[in-house]
Design a protein around this motif. Structure first.
Motif, PDB file in Angstrom:
ATOM      1  N   ARG A 198       0.848  -1.204   0.000  1.00 23.50           N
ATOM      2  CA  ARG A 198       0.000   0.000   0.000  1.00 23.50           C
ATOM      3  C   ARG A 198       0.887   1.261   0.000  1.00 23.50           C
ATOM      4  O   ARG A 198       0.637   2.212  -0.736  1.00 23.50           O
ATOM      5  CB  ARG A 198      -0.927  -0.020   1.222  1.00 23.50           C
ATOM      6  CG  ARG A 198      -1.757   1.238   1.450  1.00 23.50           C
ATOM      7  CD  ARG A 198      -3.108   1.215   0.754  1.00 23.50           C
ATOM      8  NE  ARG A 198      -4.042   0.319   1.363  1.00 23.50           N
ATOM      9  CZ  ARG A 198      -5.015   0.682   2.218  1.00 23.50           C
ATOM     10  NH1 ARG A 198      -5.177   1.940   2.535  1.00 23.50           N
ATOM     11  NH2 ARG A 198      -5.836  -0.216   2.710  1.00 23.50           N
ATOM     12  N   ALA A 199       1.945   1.246   0.832  1.00 28.27           N
ATOM     13  CA  ALA A 199       2.839   2.412   0.927  1.00 28.27           C
ATOM     14  C   ALA A 199       3.546   2.656  -0.407  1.00 28.27           C
ATOM     15  O   ALA A 199       3.704   3.801  -0.844  1.00 28.27           O
ATOM     16  CB  ALA A 199       3.856   2.193   2.041  1.00 28.27           C
ATOM     17  N   ALA A 200       3.938   1.564  -1.098  1.00 28.55           N
ATOM     18  CA  ALA A 200       4.648   1.717  -2.366  1.00 28.55           C
ATOM     19  C   ALA A 200       3.755   2.392  -3.406  1.00 28.55           C
ATOM     20  O   ALA A 200       4.181   3.282  -4.143  1.00 28.55           O
ATOM     21  CB  ALA A 200       5.110   0.346  -2.865  1.00 28.55           C
ATOM     22  N   TRP A 201       2.457   1.987  -3.441  1.00 24.68           N
ATOM     23  CA  TRP A 201       1.536   2.641  -4.381  1.00 24.68           C
ATOM     24  C   TRP A 201       1.330   4.102  -3.996  1.00 24.68           C
ATOM     25  O   TRP A 201       1.397   4.990  -4.835  1.00 24.68           O
ATOM     26  CB  TRP A 201       0.179   1.930  -4.396  1.00 24.68           C
ATOM     27  CG  TRP A 201       0.101   0.818  -5.391  1.00 24.68           C
ATOM     28  CD1 TRP A 201      -0.005  -0.508  -5.112  1.00 24.68           C
ATOM     29  CD2 TRP A 201       0.109   0.920  -6.823  1.00 24.68           C
ATOM     30  NE1 TRP A 201      -0.066  -1.238  -6.276  1.00 24.68           N
ATOM     31  CE2 TRP A 201       0.006  -0.392  -7.341  1.00 24.68           C
ATOM     32  CE3 TRP A 201       0.199   1.993  -7.718  1.00 24.68           C
ATOM     33  CZ2 TRP A 201      -0.015  -0.664  -8.715  1.00 24.68           C
ATOM     34  CZ3 TRP A 201       0.175   1.730  -9.088  1.00 24.68           C
ATOM     35  CH2 TRP A 201       0.074   0.417  -9.565  1.00 24.68           C
ATOM     36  N   ALA A 202       1.082   4.340  -2.704  1.00 24.25           N
ATOM     37  CA  ALA A 202       0.788   5.706  -2.252  1.00 24.25           C
ATOM     38  C   ALA A 202       1.950   6.643  -2.576  1.00 24.25           C
ATOM     39  O   ALA A 202       1.736   7.810  -2.920  1.00 24.25           O
ATOM     40  CB  ALA A 202       0.488   5.701  -0.756  1.00 24.25           C
ATOM     41  N   ASN A 203       3.180   6.116  -2.518  1.00 21.76           N
ATOM     42  CA  ASN A 203       4.361   6.932  -2.818  1.00 21.76           C
ATOM     43  C   ASN A 203       4.432   7.373  -4.274  1.00 21.76           C
ATOM     44  O   ASN A 203       5.149   8.305  -4.597  1.00 21.76           O
ATOM     45  CB  ASN A 203       5.647   6.152  -2.481  1.00 21.76           C
ATOM     46  CG  ASN A 203       5.923   6.202  -0.998  1.00 21.76           C
ATOM     47  OD1 ASN A 203       5.448   7.111  -0.310  1.00 21.76           O
ATOM     48  ND2 ASN A 203       6.650   5.222  -0.496  1.00 21.76           N
ATOM     49  N   ARG A 204       3.695   6.676  -5.148  1.00 18.61           N
ATOM     50  CA  ARG A 204       3.706   7.061  -6.571  1.00 18.61           C
ATOM     51  C   ARG A 204       2.664   8.145  -6.862  1.00 18.61           C
ATOM     52  O   ARG A 204       2.575   8.626  -7.986  1.00 18.61           O
ATOM     53  CB  ARG A 204       3.381   5.845  -7.455  1.00 18.61           C
ATOM     54  CG  ARG A 204       4.444   4.785  -7.435  1.00 18.61           C
ATOM     55  CD  ARG A 204       4.019   3.562  -8.227  1.00 18.61           C
ATOM     56  NE  ARG A 204       3.978   3.809  -9.676  1.00 18.61           N
ATOM     57  CZ  ARG A 204       3.608   2.879 -10.568  1.00 18.61           C
ATOM     58  NH1 ARG A 204       3.265   1.668 -10.162  1.00 18.61           N
ATOM     59  NH2 ARG A 204       3.599   3.158 -11.849  1.00 18.61           N
ATOM     60  N   ILE A 205       1.838   8.474  -5.845  1.00 18.19           N
ATOM     61  CA  ILE A 205       0.679   9.340  -6.101  1.00 18.19           C
ATOM     62  C   ILE A 205       0.905  10.712  -5.462  1.00 18.19           C
ATOM     63  O   ILE A 205       0.957  10.822  -4.227  1.00 18.19           O
ATOM     64  CB  ILE A 205      -0.609   8.678  -5.545  1.00 18.19           C
ATOM     65  CG1 ILE A 205      -0.802   7.309  -6.214  1.00 18.19           C
ATOM     66  CG2 ILE A 205      -1.818   9.575  -5.753  1.00 18.19           C
ATOM     67  CD1 ILE A 205      -1.912   6.465  -5.633  1.00 18.19           C
ATOM     68  N   PRO A 206       1.053  11.778  -6.286  1.00 21.17           N
ATOM     69  CA  PRO A 206       1.321  13.105  -5.727  1.00 21.17           C
ATOM     70  C   PRO A 206       0.330  13.520  -4.638  1.00 21.17           C
ATOM     71  O   PRO A 206       0.731  14.130  -3.645  1.00 21.17           O
ATOM     72  CB  PRO A 206       1.232  14.026  -6.950  1.00 21.17           C
ATOM     73  CG  PRO A 206       1.689  13.151  -8.077  1.00 21.17           C
ATOM     74  CD  PRO A 206       1.131  11.781  -7.764  1.00 21.17           C
ATOM     75  N   LEU A 207      -0.951  13.205  -4.773  1.00 23.04           N
ATOM     76  CA  LEU A 207      -1.914  13.605  -3.735  1.00 23.04           C
ATOM     77  C   LEU A 207      -1.845  12.687  -2.506  1.00 23.04           C
ATOM     78  O   LEU A 207      -2.571  12.882  -1.539  1.00 23.04           O
ATOM     79  CB  LEU A 207      -3.339  13.678  -4.292  1.00 23.04           C
ATOM     80  CG  LEU A 207      -3.600  14.860  -5.248  1.00 23.04           C
ATOM     81  CD1 LEU A 207      -5.042  14.837  -5.772  1.00 23.04           C
ATOM     82  CD2 LEU A 207      -3.324  16.202  -4.582  1.00 23.04           C
ATOM     83  N   GLY A 208      -1.010  11.654  -2.542  1.00 21.47           N
ATOM     84  CA  GLY A 208      -0.613  10.955  -1.320  1.00 21.47           C
ATOM     85  C   GLY A 208      -1.429   9.743  -0.902  1.00 21.47           C
ATOM     86  O   GLY A 208      -1.077   9.086   0.071  1.00 21.47           O
ATOM     87  N   SER A 209      -2.517   9.435  -1.613  1.00 24.26           N
ATOM     88  CA  SER A 209      -3.275   8.247  -1.200  1.00 24.26           C
ATOM     89  C   SER A 209      -3.942   7.600  -2.405  1.00 24.26           C
ATOM     90  O   SER A 209      -4.132   8.234  -3.445  1.00 24.26           O
ATOM     91  CB  SER A 209      -4.346   8.617  -0.168  1.00 24.26           C
ATOM     92  OG  SER A 209      -5.244   9.523  -0.751  1.00 24.26           O
ATOM     93  N   LEU A 210      -4.318   6.343  -2.228  1.00 23.21           N
ATOM     94  CA  LEU A 210      -5.054   5.634  -3.277  1.00 23.21           C
ATOM     95  C   LEU A 210      -6.483   6.169  -3.316  1.00 23.21           C
ATOM     96  O   LEU A 210      -6.977   6.721  -2.325  1.00 23.21           O
ATOM     97  CB  LEU A 210      -5.068   4.128  -2.982  1.00 23.21           C
ATOM     98  CG  LEU A 210      -3.784   3.363  -3.323  1.00 23.21           C
ATOM     99  CD1 LEU A 210      -2.660   3.703  -2.360  1.00 23.21           C
ATOM    100  CD2 LEU A 210      -4.036   1.865  -3.310  1.00 23.21           C
ATOM    101  N   ALA A 211      -7.146   5.996  -4.454  1.00 25.55           N
ATOM    102  CA  ALA A 211      -8.523   6.477  -4.594  1.00 25.55           C
ATOM    103  C   ALA A 211      -9.477   5.624  -3.768  1.00 25.55           C
ATOM    104  O   ALA A 211      -9.258   4.415  -3.597  1.00 25.55           O
ATOM    105  CB  ALA A 211      -8.939   6.419  -6.058  1.00 25.55           C
ATOM    106  N   GLU A 212     -10.545   6.260  -3.287  1.00 23.13           N
ATOM    107  CA  GLU A 212     -11.675   5.506  -2.740  1.00 23.13           C
ATOM    108  C   GLU A 212     -12.689   5.335  -3.874  1.00 23.13           C
ATOM    109  O   GLU A 212     -12.665   6.108  -4.844  1.00 23.13           O
ATOM    110  CB  GLU A 212     -12.297   6.277  -1.578  1.00 23.13           C
ATOM    111  CG  GLU A 212     -11.353   6.334  -0.388  1.00 23.13           C
ATOM    112  CD  GLU A 212     -11.770   7.374   0.637  1.00 23.13           C
ATOM    113  OE1 GLU A 212     -12.913   7.857   0.578  1.00 23.13           O
ATOM    114  OE2 GLU A 212     -10.917   7.680   1.493  1.00 23.13           O
TER     115      GLU A 212
END
Ligand SMILES: NC(=O)c1ccc[n+]([C@@H]2O[C@H](COP(=O)([O-])OP(=O)(O)OC[C@H]3O[C@@H](n4cnc5c(N)ncnc54)[C@H](O)[C@@H]3O)[C@@H](O)[C@H]2O)c1
Length: 245
Positions: A198-212
Motif C-alpha cells: 500500500r505504501a509503495a503505491w501511495a508513494n507514486r501518487i502526488p496527492l498521497g493516497s489511493l482512490a476511494e
C-alpha cells in the motif's frame, strides 16, 4: 429535477460497479447491474434497490438480447462498461499466452460487444445516450508485471475514441474514466492499511493516497450527464496525479 434515466452497469456486482450504481441511484436514476457472477449480482442489486441482470459480456448474442428485454420498458439510456478482469499478472518473460487471451477477451472484446449492442439499441430508438468506459491509467503508465492488463486498458481507451467518432452523428457520446489504484474491498484485503505494498503505491501518487470508490463514481456520473454534452472521446484520469510522475 432531471428526468430519471436507466443506467446499465457491467461488472455491477464488483467494488467500483456498486459504487457507481449508488451514485446514479442517489441522483434519481434507475440502475441495472449486469454481471457474470449471478449470485453476487442478485445480492448486490437487492441491497442497492437496482435490477439484476446475469450476463457474460463476452457473449455478443446475450448482450444484444439483454438490450432487447429493456425495449418495452423504455430502454437503456446510459451504458457503463465497468466489467473487467484485473487479476492477470506476469512478467513479459513469464506470462502464458492463454492468460493474456483471457484478459483481452473480457476487457477488450467484452467492452466492444456491449458497445456495439448498446449503439444498435440507441440508434434503433432514434439516437442519443452515453457510454462511460472504465479504463485505467495503466493503459498509459507501465507497472512491472501488469502489462497484459495495461494493454487491454490501452485498447479500451482506443475503443472509446473509435466509438466516439462514429457514434457522434447519432448523438451518442462515448468517454472513459481512467482510475489509478482504487481501494475496493478486494484491494483493501490484498493491500491492507500499513502494508509495504500500500505504501509503495501511495508513494507514486502526488496527492498521497489511493482512490476511494467514491472518488471514481462522480466522474462517471458527470460524463454521463447533460453537463458533459459537449465532451466525447476522452479518457479522464482520476489518479491523484499519478500520471504526472
Ligand atoms: N480496483 C482498481 O484498483 C482499479 C483501478 C483502475 C481500473 N479499474 C477497473 O475498474 C473496473 C471494476 O474493477 P473492480 O475493482 O470493481 O473489480 P471487481 O473484480 O471488484 O469487479 C469486476 C466485476 O466484473 C465482473 N466480471 C468479470 N468478468 C465479467 C464478464 N465476462 N461479464 C460480466 N461481468 C464480468 C466480476 O464478476 C466482478 O463483479 C474494472 O474494469 C477494472 O479494470 C479498477
Amino acid at each position: 429535477m432531471t428526468t430519471p434515466r436507466t443506467i446499465l452497469i457491467t461488472g455491477g456486482a464488483g467494488g467500483i460497479g456498486q459504487g457507481i450504481a449508488q451514485a446514479f441511484l442517489e441522483t434519481g436514476n434507475r440502475v441495472v447491474l449486469a454481471d457474470s457472477n449471478a449470485e453476487a449480482v442478485h445480492s448486490a442489486a437487492a441491497a442497492l434497490g437496482a435490477t439484476a441482470l446475469p450476463l457474460n459480456i463476452t457473449d455478443e448474442r446475450a448482450a444484444a438480447a439483454a438490450f432487447k428485454t429493456f425495449e418495452a420498458s423504455g430502454g437503456i439510456d446510459v451504458l457503463v462498461n465497468n466489467a473487467g478482469i484485473l487479476s492477470v499478472h506476469g512478467a513479459v518473460t513469464d506470462l502464458e499466452a492463454s492468460a493474456f487471451r483471457a484478459i483481452l477477451d473480457v476487457n477488450i472484446v467484452g467492452t466492444f460487444a456491449m458497445t456495439q449492442a448498446f449503439a444498435r439499441h440507441r440508434i434503433a430508438a432514434g439516437g442519443g445516450g452515453a457510454i462511460v468506459n472504465i479504463s485505467s491509467i495503466g493503459g498509459r503508465q507501465p507497472t512491472p508485471g501488469m502489462g497484459a492488463y495495461e494493454s487491454s486498458k490501452a485498447a479500451v481507451d482506443s475503443i472509446t475514441r473509435w466509438a466516439a467518432i462514429e457514434l457522434a452523428t447519432h448523438g451518442i457520446r462515448v468517454n472513459a474514466v481512467a482510475p489509478g489504484p482504487v481501494l475496493t474491498p478486494m484491494l483493501q484485503q490484498g493491500m491492507p492499511e500499513g502494508s509495504a505494498e500500500r505504501a509503495a503505491w501511495a508513494n507514486r501518487i502526488p496527492l498521497g493516497s489511493l482512490a476511494e470508490v467514491g472518488d471514481i463514481a462522480p466522474a462517471v456520473v458527470f460524463l454521463a450527464s447533460q453537463g458533459a454534452k459537449h465532451i466525447t472521446g476522452i479518457s479522464l484520469p482520476v489518479d491523484g496525479g499519478q500520471l504526472l510522475t
